[in-house]
Design an enzyme around this catalytic site. Structure first.
Site, short mmCIF file in Angstrom:
data_model
loop_
_atom_site.label_atom_id
_atom_site.label_comp_id
_atom_site.label_asym_id
_atom_site.label_seq_id
_atom_site.Cartn_x
_atom_site.Cartn_y
_atom_site.Cartn_z
N ARG A 121 -3.91 46.29 44.98
CA ARG A 121 -5.13 46.79 44.34
C ARG A 121 -5.08 46.65 42.82
O ARG A 121 -6.10 46.39 42.18
CB ARG A 121 -5.35 48.27 44.73
CG ARG A 121 -6.48 48.91 43.97
CD ARG A 121 -6.77 50.32 44.45
NE ARG A 121 -7.59 51.04 43.49
CZ ARG A 121 -7.88 52.31 43.55
NH1 ARG A 121 -7.42 53.04 44.56
NH2 ARG A 121 -8.62 52.89 42.64
N ASP A 160 -6.35 53.88 38.62
CA ASP A 160 -7.44 54.85 38.52
C ASP A 160 -7.04 56.12 37.79
O ASP A 160 -6.77 57.14 38.43
CB ASP A 160 -7.91 55.18 39.93
CG ASP A 160 -9.27 55.87 39.93
OD1 ASP A 160 -9.91 55.90 38.88
OD2 ASP A 160 -9.68 56.36 40.99
N GLU A 190 -16.38 50.34 45.82
CA GLU A 190 -16.36 51.54 46.65
C GLU A 190 -17.68 51.76 47.37
O GLU A 190 -18.23 52.86 47.40
CB GLU A 190 -16.01 52.77 45.80
CG GLU A 190 -14.62 52.68 45.18
CD GLU A 190 -14.18 53.93 44.43
OE1 GLU A 190 -15.04 54.62 43.87
OE2 GLU A 190 -12.97 54.19 44.43
N GLU A 210 -9.48 64.51 36.92
CA GLU A 210 -9.49 64.27 38.37
C GLU A 210 -8.08 64.24 38.95
O GLU A 210 -7.83 64.79 40.02
CB GLU A 210 -10.20 62.94 38.64
CG GLU A 210 -10.12 62.51 40.10
CD GLU A 210 -10.83 61.17 40.37
OE1 GLU A 210 -11.43 60.59 39.45
OE2 GLU A 210 -10.78 60.73 41.53
C1 BDP Z 1 -12.52 57.30 41.10
C2 BDP Z 1 -13.19 58.53 41.62
C3 BDP Z 1 -14.55 58.29 42.20
C4 BDP Z 1 -15.37 57.42 41.26
C5 BDP Z 1 -14.62 56.14 40.99
C6 BDP Z 1 -15.28 55.28 39.94
O1 BDP Z 1 -12.36 59.10 42.61
O2 BDP Z 1 -15.15 59.54 42.40
O3 BDP Z 1 -16.61 57.15 41.78
O4 BDP Z 1 -13.36 56.40 40.49
O5 BDP Z 1 -14.80 55.29 38.82
O6 BDP Z 1 -11.68 57.74 40.10
O7 BDP Z 1 -16.24 54.59 40.21
#
Ligand code: BDP
Length: 717
Positions: free
Chosen positions: A352, A381, A307, A409
């Protein structure tokens, strides 16, 4: 005037007493109401013999005093040597008298360095209870466990407990930024007041450490995985050191996130290439500098090439190069590196869900021994439900640690009551079949499947500076439950709920029974009203609050909910079977077969693995469309049921927490309906079918739901 003042004072004291209840978490220490239990404790505990005088032992003594005073309204005499009978003896092995030590030898053989014994012994014909361990921190764990027996009104006749944690690293990951915002945090701002540290030690740091120690958590990563290099500057390390000093007597080590490009950003180097000698040297010096301040510093947690975060791939190197270089730097000090496997790329057209496995599995056996790879529980996630991550069990030569998300989240923030240990347990119990039947995720994590030495469980923290720490009073149970499962990944979530309710609210069975059931059922409720039958990642964009199945215009395909549900006129779901992306093949053959076949794939994971026609017949004989709609309705009904249960709990709970939970459940009910209506109206465009009977009509139009915007939703940077 006097009476007014009296009323004011009364209000003030009662307010603070109530407010404290929220703040006190599961460490309420209410008076033991059961008279015979209370008498049993008093009769058996006439004195407390405290051996040793470390900071940790002083804490155990203070904790026992508070516990006895508040629960039994009486503190036994504190002695420094053993006299008479019916004493509670507290001490680590080296401080015990040699005869007792000998007598306990076989018990000591059963525990590790953090494990404890709680045992009724007869010494020189005198009955005593002893709480011991090989280290002072182990004794502290034993004391908290003993106090929990008291809190939960358990008898202490013939105690014989020998309990050790099954994992080495039981750690919270705080996604806390230096400006005190918390990424995905829904309980206020960060606890760490960087501006006032190191000189000002907030009482909260101590209370935080105490709460963690009470459930066996032994590590904390203070900073966000999306890291800021500044934390590694002396100006901040001084503050980190102050926190480490507070946490140390509670057995908690401090860890930091390492930004891979720090050598450039704060080291003035031209590169952060892990093979560059200057870079290697920079990290070695940085490690030495940190350890000089904090001799028991735990190590680094790293999010690299994920990311948009920098990493070794920016220099044509790979994850192994990056992790090993950092691990080398901390190795002389016994530090570790937790390297995250949460990777996926916008340049990779692959599903993904397949990317982390595809990238990491080939590295098996290549990391040096103080690296542990941190893997999220599922391949996407932190969804309300995901099948277990295919990496578990698939890297026999590499220690893997679990990453759970305690902060909600994707599960309604701190507004929804969702008891997460139920979710955690489901993952831990899953059989990977990687070494035949019984190769559960728990066995991968505790190292018993492949005999790994380094083991651990991380939880992305849900803690902030809200008065009640976690935003929702019941979210405290997720912190608690995480700690208990990190200690013992085989614990049952019902046992955890039971303990937590008794310690937090009341031992009254009329309260425990229904509320415990409410907690246990709450996880399936959220799955039902958000993402039933294997749907996933259909939350609204960015903030992930509320439904957004229609979102399709984001630059990266795999950020769009439409990528995940793939609804069209033929059906819905992501085809990860052999005829689709073949993600199933990343599992052991036994599981791949189960998931691949529409008939054997568990219905809870159906749309995770298959694109299924709207008319497909579910096991209950209903069509997929009808079944899906009814699941959404079921979720709404379950929340209504939770409200009923809670309303009946009023007489067992203080009014403040009762009202908080009541209001939150009302919100949860509204939001469950919002989820149901928005998703069904949206999917109905593709199915072209009427809602089955039993499903309430939506109250708003799809356009209305699409128009909702939440520009300041918390936790979104
Ligand atoms: C996702 C979140 C993000 C985190 C990412 C992570 O949306 O804010 O930075 O994972 O785990 O769940 O690195």
């Amino acid at each position: 005037m006097t009476s007014l003042r009296f009323v004011f004072l009364f209000l003030l004291t009662s307010f603070s007493a109530l407010a404290q209840k929220d703040y006190k978490l599961w460490l309420q220490y209410s008076t033991v109401a059961n008279a015979s239990i209370s008498k049993e404790y008093k009769d058996n505990l006439k004195g407390i013999v405290v051996l040793g005088n470390s900071e940790t032992i002083k804490i155990t003594q203070k904790e026992l005093k508070t516990g006895f005073l508040e629960m039994l309204e009486n503190v036994p005499e504190i002695k420094s040597e053993l006299k008479g009978e019916n004493n509670l003896i507290i001490g680590s092995r080296s401080n015990l008298n040699s005869e007792i030590r000998k007598e306990l030898q076989s018990d000591f053989d059963k525990i590790n360095d953090e494990g404890f014994l709680i045992k009724t012994i007869s010494f020189k014909n005198k009955k005593q209870i002893i709480i011991a361990g090989k280290t002072d921190v182990a004794v502290l764990y034993g004391v908290f466990n003993f106090l929990r027996l008291m809190q939960t009104n358990k008898s202490i006749q013939n105690l014989h407990v020998a309990d050790s944690p099954k994992t080495n690293i039981r750690i919270l990951n705080h996604w806390d930024n230096l400006d005190r915002t918390v990424e995905r945090g829904y309980a206020g701002f960060s606890l760490w007041n960087w501006q006032k540290l190191p000189d000002f030690i907030d009482q909260r740091y101590i209370d935080y450490a105490r709460a963690n120690a009470s459930i066996g958590i032994n590590g904390t990563v203070l900073t966000n995985v999306n890291a800021n290099a500044l934390i590694l500057m002396p100006q901040y390390l001084e503050k980190v050191e102050a926190l480490a000093n507070v946490f140390r007597p509670y057995g908690i080590k401090v860890y930091l996130t390492a930004r891979f490009s720090a050598p450039i950003e704060i080291g003035k180097l031209r590169t952060a290439d892990p093979k560059d000698p200057e870079v290697i040297n920079w990290w070695k010096n940085k490690a030495a500098e940190i350890y000089q301040r904090i001799p028991d510093f735990g190590g680094f947690l790293v999010k690299a090439n994920s990311e948009g975060q920098p990493g070794p791939q920016n220099y044509g190197r790979d994850h192994v190069d990056g992790a090993n270089m950092l691990a080398d730097a901390v190795a002389p000090f016994k530090g570790i590196v937790m390297w995250r496997a949460f990777v996926y790329s916008e340049h990779d057209a692959n599903d993904r869900a397949k990317q982390a496995y595809a990238e990491f599995q080939p590295y098996d056996g290549k990391f040096i021994e103080n690296v542990i790879v941190q893997v999220k529980n599922g391949a996407i996630d932190f969804q309300p439900r995901e099948p277990f991550h295919p990496l578990f069990g698939a890297m026999p030569k590499t220690p893997l640690m679990m990453e759970f998300q305690i902060t909600q989240e994707y599960l309604g923030f701190s507004t929804h009551l969702v008891f997460l240990p139920k979710l955690f347990q489901e993952v831990l119990e899953s059989d990977t079949y990687q070494k035949g039947k019984g190769s559960t995720v728990a066995k991968v994590i505790d190292g018993t499947l492949y005999q790994n030495k380094l083991t651990g469980i991380a939880g992305v923290s849900n803690i902030g500076n809200d008065l009640n720490w976690t935003g929702h009073p019941f979210a405290q149970a997720n912190w608690y439950g995480f700690g208990r499962l990190a200690w013992n990944p085989y614990l049952d979530s019902e046992t955890i709920a039971d303990e937590w309710l008794r310690c937090t609210f009341s031992n009254d069975e009329h309260f425990i029974k229904p509320v415990k059931k409410m907690m246990i059922d709450s996880r399936e409720a959220v799955v039902n009203y958000m993402t039933p039958l294997g749907l996933h990642h259909i939350m609204d964009t960015g903030h992930h609050y509320g439904p957004g199945p229609w979102v399709s215009d984001l630059s990266r395909p795999e950020w769009n909910p439409t990528y995940y549900h793939k609804a069209d006129k033929n059906g819905i779901g992501f085809d990860r079977s052999k005829s689709g992306t073949n993600a199933v093949s990343q599992y052991a053959p036994e599981m791949a077969k189960v998931f691949n076949n529409l008939e054997t794939c568990p219905e809870k994971d159906l749309l995770w693995f298959h694109h299924v026609s709207w008319d497909y017949k579910l096991k209950n004989g209903k069509t997929l469309w009808n079944g899906l709609a009814l699941k959404y309705q079921e979720g709404v009904n379950q929340v209504a049921e939770m409200q009923k249960v809670w309303n009946k709990a009023e007489k067992y709970v203080d009014i403040e927490r009762f009202n908080e939970v009541k209001m939150l459940l009302e919100m949860q009910q509204k939001e469950a309906k919002w989820w149901r209506d928005a998703c069904l109206l949206y999917f109905q465009q593709f199915s072209g079918k009427e809602l089955p009977s039993g499903v309430e009509k939506p109250t708003e139009t799809l356009e209305y739901f699409k128009s909702l915007k939440f520009p300041f939703a918390p936790g979104n940077g």
